[in-house]
Every structure is written in C-alpha cells, then in structure tokens.
Design an enzyme around this catalytic site. Structure first.
Site, PDB file in Angstrom:
ATOM      1  N   SER D  48       1.072  -0.596   0.077  1.00 42.55           N
ATOM      2  CA  SER D  48       0.391  -0.064  -0.137  1.00 42.55           C
ATOM      3  C   SER D  48       0.599   0.955   0.163  1.00 42.55           C
ATOM      4  O   SER D  48       2.005   1.102   0.684  1.00 42.55           O
ATOM      5  CB  SER D  48      -1.314  -0.039   1.359  1.00 42.55           C
ATOM      6  N   GLU D  49       0.944   2.160  -1.283  1.00 40.16           N
ATOM      7  CA  GLU D  49       2.056   2.867  -1.094  1.00 40.16           C
ATOM      8  C   GLU D  49       1.542   4.459   0.128  1.00 40.16           C
ATOM      9  O   GLU D  49       2.538   4.789   0.364  1.00 40.16           O
ATOM     10  CB  GLU D  49       2.172   3.422  -2.547  1.00 40.16           C
ATOM     11  N   ASN D  50       0.468   4.090   0.544  1.00 42.98           N
ATOM     12  CA  ASN D  50       0.675   4.735   1.845  1.00 42.98           C
ATOM     13  C   ASN D  50       1.988   4.672   3.054  1.00 42.98           C
ATOM     14  O   ASN D  50       1.981   5.188   4.362  1.00 42.98           O
ATOM     15  CB  ASN D  50      -0.799   5.670   2.574  1.00 42.98           C
ATOM     16  N   SER D  90       8.383   3.970   0.804  1.00 42.83           N
ATOM     17  CA  SER D  90       7.800   3.149   0.300  1.00 42.83           C
ATOM     18  C   SER D  90       7.783   4.118  -1.326  1.00 42.83           C
ATOM     19  O   SER D  90       8.140   2.451  -1.993  1.00 42.83           O
ATOM     20  CB  SER D  90       6.003   3.719   0.301  1.00 42.83           C
TER      21      SER D  90
END
Lengths: 227, 223, 223, 227
Positions: D48-50, D90
């Site tokens: 999840s890029e967050n 990330s």
C-alpha cells in the site's frame, strides 16, 4: 607546556564555543576531550556518525554493549534520550546541516579555510571515513589541534599541499597558541594563549594573520575545570 | 519470502568475481558467520562494498587475509594494515568513498534512483572523474548508485517472514544494503514467530530478505 | 530541544507568505490541531507542501476553505472539489508532483542533497521544465530538493526530548518533513518521560523537533 | 455480459498472472478485486503506497483503526507479518523495483505500452498520486480494464492522446475481451474471452494486434472461484 596541558587548553577553549542544546560531532583524539570541559549549564547532544545521537559516558569495563561503539571503535554508551538510525540517515543528519558543530583535528588548514586531515602523501592511506561529509555538512567547523607539527613546522599554511578533506569549510581554528577565525578575506587572530605572544603566533603560522586593532584577549586562564 | 538455512547453504550461489555488500562498522553489525562461510567456500576475485575493511583475522578483514578480493569500495581501510600495501601494489583495487556518499549510493540503488547530487567531496580527490553540477550557485558531485549481486546483513532479530530488527549502532549500513542487492542474506541472533515484531517496529521489511541464517546455530554446527 | 506548548503558541511565528509542509495521507497522520490553529490565526498567501489537499472542512482542506493558500505542491487534489476550480482560475497555483518524487524531494532537502535523478515522469507532463540526464542509456529527470519554513508533523508518541514514534500508516510524510523545515512543530497523542521510548524505536530524532503540542489538550483548551 | 461479470472476469484472469510470494500493488477500483480471485496455493504480499506491506482483509464496521487506510482512503487492516514505513521508503520500494507487479486501470493504452490513466483533458484534474512511480518502478505492469469505453470507443489505441502516466512501461493488458502482451514490436493478442471472437476484439481495438498463428486460447471459463 607539557603535551597534555596543550591538549587540555585546546579542548577547554573549544568547549566554550558550544552552546546549550547544540548537536555536536567530536572527532577522534583531541576533539573527544572537549566533552569533558563543557561550561556549567551547557549540555550538548553528541552525534556519532556510525548511527546514533546521545553518546553517554564511557561504559565501565565489563559493562560494554557489543552493539555500541563510537565512531573511533571504542565501547560507548547511549543516553536515555538518545536514538539510533542507519548510516544513510546518519549522514542525512550531517549533510543536511542538522549537526551544529563538528570539531576535528587537522594536518593542514589554509587561509581560505581549506582543510587537509585525512591523507599524508607517501604514507599509508587509511581513507576519509566520514570526515568529508562532516566538514562539508556541519553548520560550523572548528579545527582543534596543536599549532605546529612535532618538528615545529606550521600547520596553518597559505595553501594546503596535502589532499583536501573539504574546500573552504573551516570556520574557526583553535590551537594551544591561538584562536583564529576564517573569513572570506583571510584569517583573523582573535585570541592568544596564556604566556604566548602575538609575535610567537605569527612566527609559528605560515599563513598571513589579520591582527586586531586594539588589545588582544588571552585565553587559557579561565574556562571551566574538568568535571 | 525468506528461507531459513545455514550460512554454508546461503552462500552456495556466490561465485568468483561476484560483488558482495557486507554490513557493519568496525566489525559492529558485521555478519561474522556469513563472512566465515565465504572464507570456507574459498571463492575469489570478489568485489566487496563495505563501510570499512575490518581487522586482521576479524570480520571483513578475513577476506583480505585469504586473498579473496579483487576490488573494494569502502570509506576506511585503516583497521587492516594489508590494505595500503595492496592499494600500492595494485593487487586489490581500493576505491575510497566518503562514508555518507557510500551510504547514499547504496540507498540510491535500492530506491531506483539514477544518482544524486552531493556537496561532499567537491574540490577534493573524491571529485575525480565525476560530473559536477551547479544548482543555485552551489556545486555538487553527481554520484551514481551502487548495487551488488549479494548483500550480507546482520540483524538482531528476524521473524519467520524475514522482517528484521537491528540493535543500537549495529544497524549502520545493514538496512540500506538489504535493499540494494539481487540476493540478500541476513544473519540474525534470533528468529521469532510472525506476530512477535510489531509492524511499526520492523526496520527491514521481509520482502527484501532471501535467506535467514541464525548466527549461533551456524557457529555451533559448522565449526 | 523540543518546547512543549499549545498549538496556538506553536504557530505564532508563522506569517503571511510562508511555506508550510503538512504531514498526512488523506487525512491519516495529519496534525488537525495545528491546521486548525493556522485557520484561527488567519494567516494567508501560504505555500503548502503536502501529499494531498485533504477534504472540505477537514485537515489540510480547511486552509483552502478559508482561502489561505497561494501555492500548493501536492500529488493529489481529488478529495477537495475547490482545487480544480482554483487551478483553472489561477487563484491558487497548484504544482502536481508524482508522490514518490515529492517524498524524495523532501528527503533530499533534509539530507543536504542538491537533487536526485528519478525515472518517474520521463515522457510525461511531470518532465516539463526539468533537466533530463541519461546514465547508462536510461533517462532520468533531475529533481531538486523541496524545503519549507515550517513543518507540521503528527506523531503518536513523543518523549520530552522530542523523540517521536508514529503508528501504522499515519507515519507517511511526517518523518521526512521533520527533517526539511526551519521550524518543526509536532502534534502528538501523548508525551512520555525520557527513557520510555527505546533508542532503537525512535523514528524521528528529537533534534529535529522545535515545538511539541499535545493534540488532546489542544482540543480541550483552545476550542 | 453484465458490468459486474465483466469486472470479475478481468479480476480473475489478472489473479492468474500473480505468483506465490509476489509483492503486488493493486490500484483503486477493478484492480482491488484481484485479491479475491487468487488461485489455490497462491499467496501474495500487498503493498500500500501510503506506507505499509501486508494489507489484510477489510476491517469489520466498528473495528477500524484510525491510523490504517489503504491508498484509496478506505479503512484497512495489516497482517501480522506486515510492516509500516514512511513515504520515502514506500516509494523507494516501488521505484527500486521491489514491487513485482502493479495492477492499474487505464483511460488509454497504446501499442508502444504508453499509459494514460490520471487525467482527462478538459475534466477536473485530481493529480497523479503514486501512479507514475508505480508504473515506472514495478517490475511488471498489468492494465486491468474493460476493453472499451462506455460509448463503445476503444481504449487500446495507436497512440495515446491523453497526458501520459508513463512511457512504454505496460507489459500486459487484460480486459473482459482479451489478454494482450505489449512487446517492443507491437501488441500480441494472447487470449480471447469466452464468447468473444477475434474479429470482435479487432473491431474494438484501435491499435493493430499481432495474431497468433494457430489456435487462440480462451479465458473466462476456468480460474478459481471467488473465495
């Protein structure tokens, strides 16, 4: 003056440059002594480039932590408010200007603030370690050293002849004989050591010194005692 | 996903001429068991990337003791007297890199960057052969990423997914090296079940780790 | 060293035209109390740097609701309908940046780098006005660092030295922003005595934090 | 075929491309469905890029964690073997090639593998978020979408007319009508959907398709059931 006294005089004078709460990186050797001579009420945060902030006192023999050394490889301790990080972060802290002051020794410093302290041509090469980053990145660079070499030759020169650590980054030179500020127009003699004359400083310095117009302050008498 | 094995098994695929990153700073955070396995394997003409080159008979120094090196990228060779000689004789090519630049080059490789601009080394021998770029009147060196075939990592703790936690300044180059090599081998002091390490406390995600070696088992079994 | 104070006190030095970095991702990890204090202060013509621009009446969105913005660097404005209009009318200058580039630009500023080379955005509008550099046949964009006058950070826990710990994905942009601004203000859920957070678990060193604000006290006292 | 069936067909076929242990980033919308159709014995790690790895199942109502959302802003959970990190890390994971596969929707894809999926000219701008980094950085880029627009116009075109997300990065296009591989010399039609003809695919595709010489496999029949 005995070798040890000279070193203490330098360390004590450097300690007076440090402000309460500053983040400071002390190089190996003489600079390490500075931590012992902080004035009353001045507390600093010591940065160790191998990856932590908050160097504490030397651990007692037998109480060393195998995972804690200082950047010189000696057993170290970490304060309760310290913190650890990887090498990329450690040098982000250095290069990003988050170290207020770095104190290092020198082989040569010149009147432009160039510093050579990592390699003597013809001698064994050891490597620059983190010195180039520290001198380039710290907000203030203080050179702490004896004024002359063992053979009496000047270490403060017109132009460095040895390989540079960094170009035009030195701010202040503190030796057993003098306190000298590096400005863009040259080296300003700010203070001289107790029992030292201006003439002696000039004769032991290869670079041109800009002298103060009035009385020159003397250092080495005052300063806090070793704690 | 990390495979748990012995140091000997972990280094099996390493062959002559490969490049190996090795974590540690003056032997703190150096995976001793993995280095020893590489010595036992006897593979030569290696390129090593490491903060420093260790000491005689200890850590990375052993690879020099056994003449397994062709090239070294490092910031400091002062702990091992043989290096200066090798540098002069050309027996081992030693590329000295400022420590912060070395760390950032490794990070850049792991982070997919083509390079970065650092003020460190401008006007020194570290600038030789490098492109200089001026941004808003300040000059920087363009430094390129540095990756390797294999990374030897030392961590304190791993869970069985390969998530790693480091202790104190044994962290140093380990987390960044874990991101910058094709094969990553981690030597750890203990392996715990998944769920023991809180997700917030993981310092190297398990996706980076290919092989997990328990340092103590290794020392017991293989020697 | 961090000074513990209220949000109102913490934002006192922020004046018209300043640049403010604000942590958070779709309002998770956004320092609500600090944004609210900035709204109450009413200072305008701000430049904001943030992952996204929040929602109407929530988080960073409030600064748009109150027309306090002149310029925004962000990767996503889709949560707040007023932004597209402002972009068209030119009322607010919106500079859209790929999220990874934005994160890396902030890190670069904090890490003293002059820039970095990223493959992201080559051949797209994100490349406009940027220098392209080719390294070993791959083309990269030269991206420059991005710093600010002030950073608003949200953390889970702080000790009284300002050492910070984040929770889950509320971490996002907060740790990097803490390194890239002249003044760093952290809003936290709790402040614990020194010694409570193990040095290995600190995610933002206390040296980066200038002001510490307890979110809950703030909400109780000031509203 | 109903809208929902089309989407399920695409998601199911995409799921078959994922290998056990892969690190995968699924975009918002249709791509998110892929996680529901993984073949037996295939387990993937969702990024999840967050800022985390190991997206778990959707939390029950009332059990949401205020600090855990997916990149689309929906409440999320994290697996016991997951881990959290900051946004710089990330995207280092993404750009550094540590995400094996990213699955995204598209507005347009062209025969060079160019992708446009973040901005429709003349419509409201929302921003590229992390899409440019994902498409540039992931080892494999799979486009998962319906074959044509609502008005029946082709989404697979000779040359993208909308602002690009990334240049020449798409590897595979999976729609309700076809599976198409992007190679340097053009688009290869690999499979067609159940009840679809090659002619239909060609007429619904603006770009030139390179056809297989022999029998063309059909997808949509097999594949694991929703779990």
């Amino acid at each position: 003056m005995a070798e040890i006294d000279k070193r203490v005089r330098v360390a004590r004078r450097v300690a007076q440059e440090l402000k309460n709460g500053e983040v400071v990186n002390l190089g190996i050797g003489l600079p390490t002594l500075v931590a012992n001579y902080l004035p009353q009420g001045v507390s600093i945060i010591l940065h160790s480039e191998n990856g932590f902030l908050g160097i504490g006192s030397e651990p007692e023999s037998g109480k060393e932590d195998k995972d804690l050394i200082n950047a010189g490889g000696k057993p170290a301790s970490i304060l309760a408010n310290g913190c650890c990080f990887d090498s990329a972060t450690s040098f982000a802290i250095i290069r990003g200007g988050h170290v207020d002051t770095t104190v290092l020794g020198a082989l040569e410093v010149d009147q432009k603030g160039n510093l050579a302290n990592w390699m003597v041509p013809g001698k064994k090469v050891t490597g620059m370690g983190g010195a180039m980053d520290l001198v380039t990145g710290a907000k203030k660079v203080i050179i702490a050293m004896e004024h002359v070499n063992k053979d009496g030759s000047p270490k403060i020169v017109k132009e460095c002849t040895m390989p540079l650590t960094a170009k035009e980054e030195v701010d202040l030179i503190i030796t057993d004989m003098a306190v000298i500020a590096v400005h863009s127009d040259g080296l300003y003699l700010l203070e001289i050591g107790e029992d030292i004359t201006v003439e002696q400083v000039i004769s032991c310095t290869d670079a041109k010194l800009i002298l103060p117009t009035g009385h020159i302050p003397i250092f080495g008498e005052e300063g806090s005692k070793e704690r | 996903m990390a495979k748990i094995c012995t140091a000997k098994e972990a280094v099996e695929s390493i062959s002559e001429g490969m490049s190996v990153m090795i974590g540690g700073f003056l032997n703190v955070g150096t995976p001793e068991g993995l280095v020893e396995a590489l010595v036992e394997k006897g593979v030569s003409r290696l390129t090593v990337i490491s903060n420093d080159t260790g000491f005689v008979g200890k850590g990375i120094g052993k690879l020099q003791d056994h003449k397994q090196l062709a090239k070294v990228y490092t910031s400091y060779v002062g702990g091992h007297p043989a290096y200066s000689q090798c540098m002069e004789s050309g027996e081992v090519e030693v590329i000295l890199v400022p420590q912060g630049t070395l760390a950032e080059q490794i990070r850049a490789a792991g982070a997919g960057l083509g390079g970065f601009l650092t003020p460190t080394g401008v006007g020194t021998v570290a600038a030789q052969g490098k492109r200089e770029i001026t941004i808003y009147d300040r000059t920087y060196l363009l430094e390129l990423p540095l990756s390797a075939d294999v990374a030897f990592i030392k961590a304190y703790q791993a869970d069985t997914s390969g998530n790693l936690v480091y202790r104190r300044c044994a962290r140093n180059f380990n987390p960044i090296m874990a991101t910058a090599a094709k094969i990553v081998i981690a030597e750890v002091e203990e392996i715990v079940p998944v769920g023991t390490i809180d997700p917030d406390q993981v310092m190297t995600p398990g996706i980076f780790v290919d092989f997990l070696v328990r340092g103590d088992i290794e020392h017991g079994r293989d020697r």
